[in-house]
Structure formats: C-alpha cells, structure tokens
Design an enzyme around this catalytic site. Structure first.
Site, PDB file in Angstrom:
ATOM      1  N   ASN A 158       0.834  -1.206   0.000  1.00 14.57           N
ATOM      2  CA  ASN A 158       0.000   0.000   0.000  1.00 14.57           C
ATOM      3  C   ASN A 158       0.870   1.259   0.000  1.00 14.57           C
ATOM      4  OD1 ASN A 158      -2.661  -1.064   0.028  1.00 14.57           O
ATOM      5  ND2 ASN A 158      -2.405  -1.658   2.162  1.00 14.57           N
ATOM      6  N   CYS A 180      -5.714  -7.033  -3.185  1.00 19.92           N
ATOM      7  CA  CYS A 180      -6.202  -6.683  -1.861  1.00 19.92           C
ATOM      8  C   CYS A 180      -7.359  -7.618  -1.531  1.00 19.92           C
ATOM      9  CB  CYS A 180      -6.667  -5.226  -1.844  1.00 19.92           C
ATOM     10  SG  CYS A 180      -7.435  -4.691  -0.301  1.00 19.92           S
ATOM     11  N   HIS A 181      -7.497  -7.993  -0.272  1.00 18.13           N
ATOM     12  CA  HIS A 181      -8.533  -8.945   0.112  1.00 18.13           C
ATOM     13  C   HIS A 181      -9.829  -8.283   0.562  1.00 18.13           C
ATOM     14  CE1 HIS A 181      -5.783  -8.649   3.802  1.00 18.13           C
ATOM     15  NE2 HIS A 181      -6.781  -7.822   4.002  1.00 18.13           N
ATOM     16  N   HIS A 210      -9.988  -0.005  -1.528  1.00 18.00           N
ATOM     17  CA  HIS A 210     -10.462   0.392  -0.203  1.00 18.00           C
ATOM     18  C   HIS A 210     -11.656   1.344  -0.272  1.00 18.00           C
ATOM     19  CE1 HIS A 210      -6.346  -0.606   1.866  1.00 18.00           C
ATOM     20  NE2 HIS A 210      -7.011  -1.681   1.476  1.00 18.00           N
ATOM     21  N   ARG A 277     -19.910   8.310  18.111  1.00 22.49           N
ATOM     22  CA  ARG A 277     -21.100   7.604  17.624  1.00 22.49           C
ATOM     23  C   ARG A 277     -20.732   6.363  16.825  1.00 22.49           C
ATOM     24  NH1 ARG A 277     -24.582   7.568  12.912  1.00 22.49           N
ATOM     25  NH2 ARG A 277     -23.223   9.010  11.775  1.00 22.49           N
TER      26      ARG A 277
END
Length: 445
Positions: A158, A180-181, A210, A277
């Site tokens: 990355n 990428c997984h 991502h 939150r």
C-alpha cells in the site's frame, strides 16, 4: 499461459517474494500456494534487506513446504536481482521504513490535530507512504525489465492505487496487478450477516481500492440488499459503523472496514461526536504494527526452539492467480489495474478495482461501464489526490505533495491550508532521505 503450452521455457516455476521479511504474510501466501498440488514443485526465492527476517522467512518457508508435502526449493537472497532472475511471478510485500516510518505517519499529523485510523491509502499517511515507496518501485521495475521481463508483478504494498499507477508510469511494466482482500472478506461478512452461504451469493463490486462498492448482491436471483436494510433498521449497533452509515446514504455498501472508510471522506474523523457515535479507533493501525512484530517474534522463537508453526491459508488472490496462469484454470479475482475505459465515469489514467478473469492468458479486467454518480464523485476525488502524488514523483514537483494534501477530503476538513503546507513540511523533515531528493524542499509559510 500454461507452462505445458510453452515447451521452450524452463520447466520449473519460480516465484520471487520481495519483502519476504514480512514473515507472517509470506507464510500465509506460501500455505495457499502449496495447497495446490500443481504448484508443489516450485522454486521460491526470498529477498529482504533485513538478514534476520530473511533467515526467519526462509526457515518458515521450508517448514511449511515440509508440512504440506510440497517439493519446493526455498532460497534466500540479500541481492534482489538474484531473487528476481528468471522469475515467472514476483510478489511485492515491501513496507519501506517499517514500523518506525508508520509511527511517523501518525505522530507528526497528530501534533497538527489530524486524526487517522489506518493511514496507508489516502490522506497524509497514504501520501508519504507512497512517496517513500516510489524510489524502491522504480528500482524494482528496472531490475525486472532486465532479469525477468516476462514476469507478472503481483503487488500487495500500500497505498495500492498510487503504487500501481506509479509502476505503470515510471517503469513501463505492463504485467502488473494490485491485490487486496477487502472485496472478498466484505462479501464473506455480508453473506454471514444475511445468513446465506458465501458460496451461494452472486456479487459484483467496483470502484477504487479500499473504496469500491457492492453493485450487485444476490442469492438465486433475489436482491439481498432489502434483507440487509431490514437488519440495519432493527440493529442500533449495526448503524454505529461508518460503512453502514455510508451505505444508508449512498445506496451501495463500501468494500472496506469502517476504520479505512472513515479516512477517505470529510464527514467523520474531524467531528468528536461522529468519532464517538461510530466508535472510530483513532491510531488503530499502530496496534496492528505492534501485533505484527509480536507475531514475527513468536514465529522466530518457535523456529529456533524447533516447535511447530501454525500453518494456515489466507485465501489470498496471488496464489490463485499463479495457479490459474500456470494450469489454465479459469477463476475470477478482484484486481487493481489501470482504468483505460473499464469504468466510464472515472479518469482513464487512474487505477481502479474491478473483477478480473484469470486463466492461461493472464489477468483480464472486466469492463464495468458507469458507476452510480454519487459513488463516482467520491472515487474521482480519491483518484485526483492519487494523481497529484504520482505527478509529484514523476515531475520532481514538491508543490504537488501539498496539492494532494489539499485535495484529500479528510485533511482538508481538519486543517486550514496554511497548516496543511506546514504539516507537509514537517513530514518531509521527518522522512528525510526516504524521499527522492527533488521532493525534500520545504515550502510552508
């Protein structure tokens, strides 16, 4: 292409691991590889610049080969070109600067009031991880062009999209795919959530690494999104996740964790209430770094004591690609590749994540067409920042580092522009000689 269809080539498959000192990840990939009987008789060439980690990786690889009954030959090389020579596949898992550089990526921005969770893809962490990786990628590309010009480069390092874009622009390599997984494990998780076996769901995702999106999610022709909607409506804790919050507003589920997803938009990390939150663990990646070091030390100690290692597959894409290319077995994986018309409403020069057919012909990306406009809008901002980082390196233009940081949504939400430039100066000072010389200029007010 299958090796049997090319009798003029050498008979033994060779796979080079660059950055093999990432021992735990190397172990998982090897366990996956050796699970394929057709890949048991293989030459594994390991390279790392850390002699201790390299020796540990070699010992672990030899153990896994014995454990799985593979007739593999494992060699270790301090010289990268020796590891690469005549390789059919090159797996890149390098992390330039290791944990020390990662801590810098978090600690310096934190002094400016900038929050990060993972810091490896976009934002200040992603920008500077890319800039210290690019010089290595340029050298790797030059070496491959000379000693294994026909090899496939399978990149795990990355920031994925920036690195793959830079490789194409700076090295001339064309047989490159970033792996990428995130899509696979997102779909595993969604299948469990809606209580349908993963093997029975049909899905398609596309976007950028991502920050791709689940465009299709079905079981036997039935749309599973309404089932997911009902679960979310009835479960307050599900609603306290960034990716669920994004899905509710954007209409398509993102393919990365909430920690990752929060960093690529301006809406969450800058606001104390949203951090609480949505339960965002600021600085979470530093804990992952510590865990990786601990796992490495456990592996090293176990090997030294002659104790057994846990040999577990990872279901990663690289071994599947290698198996498909070597045997001709068709399968679909998700890969990061230059866009070039795969997604119409994203820049052609950007790197996108799409389903790819893999067989004896190699990795063949799938054309998607247009993304829903709200998704493309977010992806375009991501790709714009990427492009500026890549241009900074290609053009030796330090101002583009600042332009990339100004374009990044989370950074721009948190800091005024003068502080962004000052932060970039601080990062340049901190990373120093890891950056190419032309990018070391200080430009802040």
């Amino acid at each position: 292409m299958s090796r049997t269809s090319h009798p003029h080539r050498k008979n033994r498959l060779k796979i080079a691991f660059i950055g093999a000192g990432s021992v735990v990840f190397t172990q998982g990939l090897l366990a996956d590889l050796f699970a394929f009987p057709e890949l048991g008789d293989v030459l594994i060439a390991l390279h790392d610049i850390d002699p201790e980690r390299l020796a540990t990786a070699q010992a672990a690889a030899a153990y896994i080969a014995r454990h799985q009954g593979a007739h593999a030959t494992v060699t270790a090389h301090a010289d990268r070109r020796a590891a690469l020579a005549d390789a059919d596949f090159v797996i890149n898992i390098v992390q330039i600067g290791m944990g020390e550089a990662t801590r810098t990526d978090f600690e310096v921005p934190a002094r400016f009031g900038l929050r990060q969770t993972i810091g490896d893809t976009l934002g200040i962490g992603g920008i500077f991880r890319a800039l210290r990786t690019f010089p290595f990628l340029k050298e790797l590309g030059a070496d491959m062009a000379q000693v294994c010009p026909d090899a496939w480069l399978l990149n795990y390092t990355n920031p994925m999209a920036m690195n793959v874009q830079y490789l194409g622009a700076a090295t001339g390599l064309t047989k490159v795919v970033g792996l990428c997984h995130s899509v696979y494990w997102t779909m595993q998780d969604l299948a469990k959530l809606v209580n349908v076996p993963y093997e029975e769901i049909t899905y398609r995702a596309a976007g950028v690494n991502h920050q791709a999106w689940v465009l299709r999610f079905e079981h036997e022709g039935r749309d599973l999104y309404p089932v997911l909607d009902e679960l979310i409506a009835s479960d307050e804790q599900l609603r306290r996740r960034v990716r669920v919050d994004m899905y509710r507003r954007l209409g398509h589920y993102p393919t990365e964790t909430s920690e990752h997803s929060s960093e690529y938009v301006p809406w969450y990390l800058h606001h104390d209430g949203e951090v609480e939150r949505l339960r965002l663990p600021v600085g979470a990646y530093l804990g992952i770094v510590d865990d990786n070091v601990a796992q490495y030390l456990r592996t090293k100690d176990a090997l030294a004591a002659g104790e057994p290692l846990a040999v577990e597959g990872t279901l990663e894409y690289a071994p599947q690609i290698i198996h498909s290319v070597v045997t001709g077995t068709p399968r679909t994986v998700y890969g990061n590749v230059p866009n070039r018309g795969l997604i119409d409403n994203l820049p052609a020069h950007g790197v996108v994540e799409v389903p790819c057919l893999v067989d004896a012909s190699g990795v063949q990306p799938t054309r998607i067409g247009e993304l829903p406009p709200q998704l493309a809008a977010l992806n375009r901002t991501y790709l714009s920042a990427n492009d500026l980082v890549v241009r900074a390196a290609l053009e030796d233009e330090p101002r583009h580092i600042r332009h990339a940081a100004m374009t990044d949504p989370a950074t721009a939400a948190a800091l005024p522009v003068e502080r962004i430039w000052q932060l970039c100066d601080a990062m340049v000072r901190a990373h120093g000689e890891r950056l190419q010389p032309g990018l070391r200029a200080l430009l802040g007010d």
